[in-house]
Design a protein around this motif. Structure first.
Motif, PDB file in Angstrom:
ATOM      1  N   SER A 126      82.787  64.721  22.936  1.00 34.92           N
ATOM      2  CA  SER A 126      81.869  63.607  22.691  1.00 34.92           C
ATOM      3  C   SER A 126      80.477  64.118  22.353  1.00 34.92           C
ATOM      4  N   VAL A 127      79.722  63.297  21.624  1.00 37.50           N
ATOM      5  CA  VAL A 127      78.325  63.597  21.306  1.00 37.50           C
ATOM      6  C   VAL A 127      77.482  62.493  21.925  1.00 37.50           C
ATOM      7  N   VAL A 128      76.682  62.852  22.931  1.00 35.01           N
ATOM      8  CA  VAL A 128      75.866  61.883  23.659  1.00 35.01           C
ATOM      9  C   VAL A 128      74.463  61.870  23.049  1.00 35.01           C
ATOM     10  N   VAL A 129      74.040  60.708  22.542  1.00 38.74           N
ATOM     11  CA  VAL A 129      72.718  60.571  21.936  1.00 38.74           C
ATOM     12  C   VAL A 129      71.878  59.489  22.611  1.00 38.74           C
ATOM     13  N   SER A 130      72.465  58.797  23.596  1.00 34.98           N
ATOM     14  CA  SER A 130      71.723  57.772  24.332  1.00 34.98           C
ATOM     15  C   SER A 130      72.095  57.859  25.810  1.00 34.98           C
ATOM     16  N   ASP A 131      71.302  57.206  26.643  1.00 33.16           N
ATOM     17  CA  ASP A 131      71.519  57.252  28.092  1.00 33.16           C
ATOM     18  C   ASP A 131      72.880  56.684  28.476  1.00 33.16           C
ATOM     19  N   VAL A 132      73.466  57.290  29.523  1.00 34.44           N
ATOM     20  CA  VAL A 132      74.738  56.825  30.064  1.00 34.44           C
ATOM     21  C   VAL A 132      74.471  56.329  31.481  1.00 34.44           C
ATOM     22  N   PRO A 133      74.799  55.071  31.795  1.00 35.48           N
ATOM     23  CA  PRO A 133      74.517  54.534  33.125  1.00 35.48           C
ATOM     24  C   PRO A 133      75.393  55.176  34.211  1.00 35.48           C
ATOM     25  N   CYS A 134      75.013  54.956  35.450  1.00 34.72           N
ATOM     26  CA  CYS A 134      75.752  55.483  36.596  1.00 34.72           C
ATOM     27  C   CYS A 134      77.178  54.936  36.624  1.00 34.72           C
ATOM     28  N   HIS A 135      78.106  55.767  37.126  1.00 31.61           N
ATOM     29  CA  HIS A 135      79.500  55.382  37.358  1.00 31.61           C
ATOM     30  C   HIS A 135      80.172  54.799  36.119  1.00 31.61           C
ATOM     31  N   SER A 136      80.001  55.457  34.969  1.00 33.02           N
ATOM     32  CA  SER A 136      80.627  54.975  33.745  1.00 33.02           C
ATOM     33  C   SER A 136      81.339  56.117  33.028  1.00 33.02           C
ATOM     34  N   VAL A 137      82.211  55.758  32.098  1.00 29.91           N
ATOM     35  CA  VAL A 137      82.950  56.723  31.284  1.00 29.91           C
ATOM     36  C   VAL A 137      82.544  56.492  29.836  1.00 29.91           C
ATOM     37  N   ALA A 138      82.146  57.581  29.149  1.00 29.54           N
ATOM     38  CA  ALA A 138      81.745  57.492  27.746  1.00 29.54           C
ATOM     39  C   ALA A 138      82.534  58.503  26.928  1.00 29.54           C
ATOM     40  N   VAL A 139      82.985  58.082  25.746  1.00 26.13           N
ATOM     41  CA  VAL A 139      83.744  58.958  24.851  1.00 26.13           C
ATOM     42  C   VAL A 139      83.376  58.661  23.405  1.00 26.13           C
ATOM     43  N   GLY A 140      83.639  59.623  22.522  1.00 25.96           N
ATOM     44  CA  GLY A 140      83.500  59.416  21.090  1.00 25.96           C
ATOM     45  C   GLY A 140      82.291  60.082  20.484  1.00 25.96           C
ATOM     46  N   VAL A 141      82.189  59.897  19.142  1.00 23.42           N
ATOM     47  CA  VAL A 141      81.069  60.438  18.370  1.00 23.42           C
ATOM     48  C   VAL A 141      80.479  59.290  17.576  1.00 23.42           C
ATOM     49  N   PRO A 142      79.361  58.767  17.936  1.00 27.31           N
ATOM     50  CA  PRO A 142      78.586  59.022  19.158  1.00 27.31           C
ATOM     51  C   PRO A 142      79.272  58.396  20.374  1.00 27.31           C
ATOM     52  N   ALA A 143      78.953  58.914  21.536  1.00 27.36           N
ATOM     53  CA  ALA A 143      79.595  58.458  22.778  1.00 27.36           C
ATOM     54  C   ALA A 143      79.295  56.992  23.048  1.00 27.36           C
ATOM     55  N   LYS A 144      80.349  56.245  23.359  1.00 30.40           N
ATOM     56  CA  LYS A 144      80.222  54.832  23.722  1.00 30.40           C
ATOM     57  C   LYS A 144      80.846  54.634  25.094  1.00 30.40           C
ATOM     58  N   ILE A 145      80.280  53.727  25.861  1.00 27.93           N
ATOM     59  CA  ILE A 145      80.786  53.460  27.200  1.00 27.93           C
ATOM     60  C   ILE A 145      82.054  52.627  27.079  1.00 27.93           C
ATOM     61  N   ILE A 146      83.141  53.143  27.691  1.00 29.65           N
ATOM     62  CA  ILE A 146      84.407  52.418  27.629  1.00 29.65           C
ATOM     63  C   ILE A 146      84.790  51.823  28.977  1.00 29.65           C
TER      64      ILE A 146
END
Length: 71
Positions: free
Chosen positions: A27-47
């Motif tokens: 994954s490529v993270v370009v924005s903040d990821v909130p607590c207790h979440s799962v993010a995947v993809g390019v760009p990373a999205k919270i799933i």
């Protein structure tokens, strides 16, 4: 605290990864990821978000491992 980064994750820029979050491999993270979440993809999205579970407890791969054994 307790963040899991998969293999090959790229974090670009001034990004905050929340406590207990998981980022999927590649994954490529370009924005903040909130607590207790799962993010995947390019760009990373919270799933997925789960505020009631602490993901760090699932990361212990030695849990229930028998240390006393004989060969």
């Amino acid at each position: 605290h307790g963040v899991l980064l998969g293999a090959g994750v790229t974090v670009l820029g001034p990004v905050t990864l929340g406590a207990g979050s998981k980022i999927g491999a590649g994954s490529v993270v370009v924005s903040d990821v909130p607590c207790h979440s799962v993010a995947v993809g390019v760009p990373a999205k919270i799933i997925k978000r789960n505020l009631h579970k602490e993901p760090i407890n699932d990361m212990d791969q030695c849990m229930d491992y028998v240390l006393d054994y004989e060969i």
